[in-house]
Design a protein around this motif. Structure first.
Motif, short mmCIF file in Angstrom:
data_model
loop_
_atom_site.label_atom_id
_atom_site.label_comp_id
_atom_site.label_asym_id
_atom_site.label_seq_id
_atom_site.Cartn_x
_atom_site.Cartn_y
_atom_site.Cartn_z
N LEU A 54 0.76 -1.20 0.03
CA LEU A 54 0.00 -0.20 0.13
C LEU A 54 0.96 1.40 0.04
O LEU A 54 0.68 2.15 -0.96
CB LEU A 54 -1.04 0.09 1.24
CG LEU A 54 -1.78 -1.16 1.38
CD1 LEU A 54 -2.52 -1.25 2.65
CD2 LEU A 54 -2.99 -1.18 0.18
N PHE A 55 1.73 1.25 0.74
CA PHE A 55 2.68 2.63 1.12
C PHE A 55 3.96 1.96 1.75
O PHE A 55 3.92 0.91 2.40
CB PHE A 55 1.98 3.59 1.83
CG PHE A 55 1.03 3.27 2.80
CD1 PHE A 55 1.41 2.68 4.06
CD2 PHE A 55 -0.45 3.22 2.34
CE1 PHE A 55 0.54 2.31 4.73
CE2 PHE A 55 -1.23 2.90 3.56
CZ PHE A 55 -0.83 2.41 4.68
N PRO A 56 4.98 2.88 1.95
CA PRO A 56 6.16 2.42 3.00
C PRO A 56 5.78 2.16 4.30
O PRO A 56 5.18 2.97 4.99
CB PRO A 56 7.18 3.77 2.85
CG PRO A 56 6.59 4.40 1.38
CD PRO A 56 5.21 4.08 1.57
N VAL A 57 6.09 0.92 4.90
CA VAL A 57 5.86 0.86 6.42
C VAL A 57 7.37 0.15 6.76
O VAL A 57 7.86 -0.78 6.08
CB VAL A 57 4.94 -0.22 6.38
CG1 VAL A 57 4.78 -0.83 7.75
CG2 VAL A 57 3.45 0.25 5.94
N ALA A 58 7.59 0.60 7.95
CA ALA A 58 8.64 0.06 8.73
C ALA A 58 8.38 -0.67 10.08
O ALA A 58 7.69 -0.18 10.66
CB ALA A 58 9.97 1.24 9.15
N ILE A 103 -4.85 3.35 7.91
CA ILE A 103 -4.61 2.50 9.16
C ILE A 103 -5.62 1.22 8.68
O ILE A 103 -5.28 0.10 8.92
CB ILE A 103 -5.12 3.13 10.53
CG1 ILE A 103 -3.97 3.92 10.77
CG2 ILE A 103 -5.21 2.15 11.61
CD1 ILE A 103 -4.47 4.98 12.21
N ALA A 104 -6.92 1.54 8.38
CA ALA A 104 -7.81 0.50 8.00
C ALA A 104 -7.46 -0.45 7.01
O ALA A 104 -7.59 -1.72 6.99
CB ALA A 104 -9.15 1.10 7.69
N TYR A 131 -6.22 -4.32 7.37
CA TYR A 131 -7.07 -5.33 6.49
C TYR A 131 -6.04 -6.30 5.54
O TYR A 131 -6.07 -7.28 5.49
CB TYR A 131 -8.15 -4.77 5.51
CG TYR A 131 -8.91 -5.60 4.78
CD1 TYR A 131 -10.07 -6.26 5.31
CD2 TYR A 131 -8.75 -5.74 3.47
CE1 TYR A 131 -10.79 -7.15 4.52
CE2 TYR A 131 -9.44 -6.65 2.68
CZ TYR A 131 -10.35 -7.10 3.28
OH TYR A 131 -11.33 -8.49 2.46
N GLU A 132 -5.32 -5.38 4.78
CA GLU A 132 -4.08 -5.83 4.32
C GLU A 132 -3.21 -7.30 5.06
O GLU A 132 -3.10 -8.13 4.72
CB GLU A 132 -3.15 -5.13 3.71
CG GLU A 132 -1.79 -5.75 3.04
CD GLU A 132 -0.82 -4.77 2.57
OE1 GLU A 132 -0.46 -4.62 1.41
OE2 GLU A 132 -0.49 -4.13 3.54
N GLN A 133 -2.69 -6.89 6.26
CA GLN A 133 -2.12 -7.69 7.23
C GLN A 133 -3.05 -8.79 7.77
O GLN A 133 -2.43 -9.71 8.15
CB GLN A 133 -1.53 -6.98 8.34
CG GLN A 133 -0.44 -5.77 7.92
CD GLN A 133 0.61 -6.39 6.99
OE1 GLN A 133 1.34 -7.13 7.53
NE2 GLN A 133 0.93 -5.66 6.04
#
Length: 328
Positions: A7-11, A123-124, A128-130
Motif C-alpha cells: 500500500l505504502f512504505p511501512v517500517a 490504518i484501516a 485489512y491487508e495484514q
C-alpha cells in the motif's frame, strides 16, 4: 522506509516479546495527505504462543492528550493487553505527534478532519491487508469522536469496520459563551499564538494536542457550527451508518456526560445500537469517571469483560442493556 506493505512504505521499528504477549510496532507513511511528512505508529499485540493463529482484529484509538499507553501499559496491563490475551488481534493506533508517531511538518494545524480523511483510512487498509479481516474499532473520548466522524463522513464503512464502540465520546455539550460570534472568533484568534496545548501543564495527560484540534472544536461549538468539514456533514451522515454501535458512558464523568454520549448514539438511527452506563444505578460498584471507565482496577473486573462480550456477540449481556425508552 523498509516496505512490508504493497500500500505504502511501512517500517517494522520493533518486534518484541513482552511476557506472554508479542508486540510489533509499525510506522506507516501513507503519503496520502497534503503534508507528506506524516508518519503513524501502529502497535500490534497478540498472544506470543499463537502468532500463526491470530483472532479477529480490533483497532483502538486513544483520546486527547494520550497515546498507546492508555490501552497497554509497560507492565502489560490495559484493555488492549486484556483483549490480546483473550485471543483478539489488537492494533493500537497513535495519532500524529502522539507517542511513537513523530510530529509532522504541519503539526500545529492537525485536525480531526485530517485524521478522518487521511489517517484512519490508511490504518484501516493496512490492518485489512495484514489480517484479511474486517476489524472492530474502539475509541475513547476524542478517539471515539474521530471514529464517529470517519463513519459519518463515509471515510470508513462496513468494508473495513465490523463494529464501533465509543467510550465517553460526545459532541453535544454546550459552552454557551462560544455561541456569541465575537467570543468564539476572538478565542480562535487568540489560540493562533500557540502551536499546541500542553497536556502536562494542563494536567490532562502525557501528550500535547496541536492547536488545530482546539480551534476546530470551537468551530463545531459556535453559533452556526456543525460537526463536519467543508465537504461533509458528519452528524447527518451518522444517520446512514448501519454497523453495530456501542456507546459507553460513566455516571461520574463530568467532562463528557451520559446524556451527551447518549445523544451521539441516538444519531446512529439506522444502526443496531447498545448503551452502557457505568454507575451504581446500573449495578456497578461505583460511578466511574472519564478515565476510570477503562483504566482502573474496577474496570479490569467490571468493564473489560463487558467489552469482550460485546466484541464476541455484538450485544451486551441482557442484564446490562438499557431499554430504548430509557435512552429517550
Amino acid at each position: 522506509m523498509q516496505s512490508s506493505s504493497e500500500l505504502f512504505p511501512v517500517a517494522l521499528i520493533s518486534a518484541e516479546l513482552r511476557g506472554d504477549l508479542s508486540e510489533d510496532v509499525y510506522r506507516l507513511k501513507p503519503n496520502n495527505s497534503p503534508d507528506p511528512s506524516v508518519e503513524l505508529a501502529l502497535t500490534r499485540l497478540g498472544r506470543a504462543t499463537e502468532e500463526a493463529g491470530r483472532g479477529v482484529p480490533v483497532v483502538l484509538l486513544h483520546g486527547s492528550f494520550s497515546n498507546r499507553r492508555f490501552w497497554y501499559s509497560p507492565r502489560g496491563i490495559g484493555l488492549g493487553a486484556y483483549l490480546a490475551r483473550a485471543g483478539f488481534d489488537v492494533w493500537i493506533a497513535e495519532m500524529r505527534g502522539h507517542g511513537l508517531s513523530p510530529r509532522n511538518q504541519n503539526y500545529r494545524d492537525n485536525s480531526v478532519a485530517q485524521y478522518v480523511r487521511y489517517d484512519l483510512p490508511a490504518i484501516a487498509e493496512f490492518v485489512y491487508e495484514q489480517t484479511g479481516q474486517t476489524a472492530h474499532w474502539l475509541g475513547h473520548s476524542l478517539g471515539g469522536v474521530i471514529l464517529a466522524a470517519a463513519l459519518g463522513g463515509r471515510y470508513l464503512d462496513d468494508r473495513r469496520v465490523r463494529s464501533a464502540a465509543l467510550f465517553g465520546s460526545q459532541i453535544s455539550r454546550q459552552y454557551w459563551p462560544l455561541k456569541i460570534p465575537l467570543v468564539e472568533w476572538g478565542a480562535r484568534l487568540a489560540l493562533r499564538a500557540f502551536p499546541y496545548l500542553s497536556g502536562r501543564r494542563l494536567k490532562r495527560g502525557p501528550e500535547d494536542e496541536p492547536i488545530g484540534i482546539a480551534r476546530e472544536t470551537m468551530r463545531w461549538l459556535g453559533l452556526f457550527g456543525r460537526f463536519g468539514d467543508r465537504e461533509h456533514d458528519w452528524w447527518a451522515g451518522l444517520a446512514e451508518v448501519r454497523l453495530p454501535v456501542l456507546a459507553v458512558s460513566a455516571a461520574g464523568d463530568q467532562q463528557d456526560p451520559a446524556w451527551a454520549c447518549r445523544k451521539l448514539l441516538q444519531q446512529f438511527s439506522e444502526a443496531s445500537t447498545a448503551f452502557l452506563l457505568l454507575g451504581k444505578d446500573s449495578g456497578f460498584s461505583s460511578d466511574f469517571g472519564h478515565i476510570e471507565m477503562l483504566v482502573s482496577k474496577e474496570a479490569q473486573s467490571e468493564v473489560w469483560p463487558q467489552v469482550e462480550y460485546w466484541l464476541r456477540h455484538l450485544q451486551l449481556p441482557q442484564a446490562l442493556e438499557v431499554p430504548e425508552k430509557a435512552m429517550a
